[in-house]
Scaffold this motif. Structure first.
Motif, short mmCIF file in Angstrom:
data_model
loop_
_atom_site.label_atom_id
_atom_site.label_comp_id
_atom_site.label_asym_id
_atom_site.label_seq_id
_atom_site.Cartn_x
_atom_site.Cartn_y
_atom_site.Cartn_z
N GLU A 80 29.78 50.96 -21.49
CA GLU A 80 31.17 51.40 -21.51
C GLU A 80 31.38 52.60 -20.60
OE1 GLU A 80 32.02 52.07 -25.63
OE2 GLU A 80 32.14 49.93 -26.07
N ARG A 81 30.44 53.54 -20.62
CA ARG A 81 30.55 54.71 -19.73
C ARG A 81 30.51 54.29 -18.26
NH1 ARG A 81 26.61 59.33 -20.80
NH2 ARG A 81 27.98 60.27 -19.26
N PHE A 82 29.64 53.32 -17.97
CA PHE A 82 29.55 52.80 -16.60
C PHE A 82 30.87 52.11 -16.21
CE2 PHE A 82 28.22 49.23 -13.73
CZ PHE A 82 28.01 50.01 -12.60
N ARG A 84 33.85 52.71 -17.37
CA ARG A 84 34.92 53.69 -17.20
C ARG A 84 34.75 54.52 -15.93
NH1 ARG A 84 34.12 54.97 -22.88
NH2 ARG A 84 32.85 56.70 -22.14
N GLY A 85 33.56 54.49 -15.36
CA GLY A 85 33.30 55.27 -14.14
C GLY A 85 32.74 56.65 -14.42
N ASP A 86 32.32 56.92 -15.65
CA ASP A 86 31.72 58.21 -16.00
C ASP A 86 30.38 58.41 -15.31
OD1 ASP A 86 33.89 58.60 -17.64
OD2 ASP A 86 32.82 58.19 -19.51
N ILE A 87 29.63 57.32 -15.13
CA ILE A 87 28.33 57.38 -14.45
C ILE A 87 28.30 56.33 -13.35
CG2 ILE A 87 27.07 58.33 -16.43
CD1 ILE A 87 26.13 55.55 -17.12
N ASP A 88 27.46 56.55 -12.35
CA ASP A 88 27.35 55.57 -11.26
C ASP A 88 26.26 54.55 -11.58
OD1 ASP A 88 25.17 57.20 -10.96
OD2 ASP A 88 25.41 57.50 -8.80
N GLU A 91 22.55 55.92 -11.95
CA GLU A 91 22.33 56.60 -13.23
C GLU A 91 22.34 55.60 -14.39
OE1 GLU A 91 24.06 60.35 -15.84
OE2 GLU A 91 25.01 59.84 -13.93
N TYR A 92 23.25 54.62 -14.32
CA TYR A 92 23.32 53.59 -15.37
C TYR A 92 21.99 52.85 -15.48
CZ TYR A 92 24.39 49.13 -17.58
OH TYR A 92 24.37 48.02 -18.38
#
Length: 109
Positions: A80-82, A84-88, A91-92
């Motif tokens: 979900e973080r990936f 939303r664009g919170d992590i690239d 990093e994912y």
């Protein structure tokens, strides 16, 4: 088996003069069967509790499947973080690899 029960209760048959006694032996038989089932269920519950989980009656999130569920939840949050664009992507993938490598293996045996 039913023949044995019938023969065991034959002396208690009303024709032999034991009217109400006919029901005593079958009643005792079924009480013993029900007691055996209750004993087996209680023993199984104790074994599950000693193994570290409550089985179908235990608290949620405990047991051999809890670690797999927790890992799945962590991977879902990471995805979900990936999304939303919170992590690239780099990093994912790095964090996903760490999550999957630290996943405890189910006990063998």
């Amino acid at each position: 088996m039913f023949t044995t029960i019938a023969l065991a209760t034959a002396p208690l048959h009303p024709a032999w003069g034991w009217g109400p006694g006919f029901w005593i032996v079958p009643a005792i038989f079924w009480l013993l069967i029900i007691g055996l089932i209750i004993t087996l269920v209680a023993t199984r519950r104790r074994r599950w509790a000693r193994a570290g989980w409550g089985g179908p009656w235990g608290p949620h999130g405990v047991g051999p499947w809890a670690s797999a569920q927790a890992a799945h939840n962590a991977e879902t949050v990471l995805a979900e973080r990936f999304a939303r664009g919170d992590i690239d992507e780099v990093e994912y993938r790095a964090r996903l690899e760490v999550l999957r490598s630290q996943q405890p293996q189910p006990p063998q045996g």
